[in-house]
Design a protein around this motif. Structure first.
Motif, short mmCIF file in Angstrom:
data_model
loop_
_atom_site.label_atom_id
_atom_site.label_comp_id
_atom_site.label_asym_id
_atom_site.label_seq_id
_atom_site.Cartn_x
_atom_site.Cartn_y
_atom_site.Cartn_z
N GLU A 8 -3.71 -1.18 -4.60
CA GLU A 8 -2.47 -1.99 -3.22
C GLU A 8 -1.43 -2.25 -4.79
OE1 GLU A 8 -3.32 -4.34 0.46
OE2 GLU A 8 -3.12 -5.77 -1.51
N SER B 251 -11.18 -4.32 1.19
CA SER B 251 -11.52 -2.60 1.10
C SER B 251 -11.59 -1.97 -0.10
CB SER B 251 -10.88 -2.33 2.26
OG SER B 251 -9.13 -1.37 1.25
N ARG C 195 0.43 -1.38 0.02
CA ARG C 195 0.21 -0.02 0.07
C ARG C 195 0.70 1.48 0.07
NH1 ARG C 195 -5.58 -0.76 4.09
NH2 ARG C 195 -6.38 -2.87 2.70
N SER D 92 -6.44 -6.37 -1.07
CA SER D 92 -6.09 -7.74 -0.73
C SER D 92 -7.54 -7.97 0.34
CB SER D 92 -4.84 -8.77 -0.18
OG SER D 92 -4.82 -7.68 0.96
N ASP D 93 -7.39 -6.95 0.94
CA ASP D 93 -8.54 -6.98 2.63
C ASP D 93 -10.29 -7.29 2.26
OD1 ASP D 93 -8.80 -4.33 2.31
OD2 ASP D 93 -8.14 -3.50 4.13
#
Length: 150
Positions: free
Chosen positions: A80, A76, A39, A73-74
């Protein structure tokens, strides 16, 4: 502002490589990507670089195919940065710079980071340049040969 000399039409692979990723911020971004940064904020915290410089370098690395912007990857809404295969192929370059730095840029006993083989927990063997048949080569054992366009 002084304009940067471009080497993207140069016949030398070293000159073209420097043109693509030779800026120190870009190399450190690639290093951090290998170390797991993905990030914008992670790169900025690690490098302490101004946002405008980091933004410009990330754009250049994405445009050059070294990094790609991917969904977070989360899950959200963030984006990234991930190394592409082209970016991952820079691994030996980063290792060579790291090993050269370990050997030449630190005083004996001075603290520094070290790259370890995760399976064995030991430092990597020094990189070597080898011939096609496996012999170690020095600069005296090589010659530059110009390849003609067909």
């Amino acid at each position: 502002m002084v304009s940067r000399t471009r080497f993207d039409d140069d016949a030398c692979p070293v000159a073209r490589s420097v043109d693509a990723i030779g800026d120190w911020w870009s190399l450190l971004i690639v290093r951090d990507a290998f170390d797991g940064s993905r990030r914008f904020g992670e790169f900025q915290r690690s490098l302490g670089v101004a946002k405008n410089i980091l933004t410009a370098r990330l754009r250049t690395l994405v445009a050059g195919g070294v990094l790609e912007s991917v969904p977070a990857s989360d899950g959200s809404a963030y984006r990234e940065y991930a190394l592409t295969p082209k970016g991952r192929s820079l691994f030996p370059v980063i290792v060579a710079l790291r090993q050269w730095g370990e050997q030449n840029c630190f005083s004996p006993g001075e603290s520094h980071s070290q790259l370890l083989d995760v399976r064995q927990g030991r430092p990597l063997r020094p990189l070597e340049v080898l011939s096609a048949d496996g012999r170690p080569l020095t600069p005296d054992d090589t010659a530059v040969h110009k390849v003609s366009a067909d």
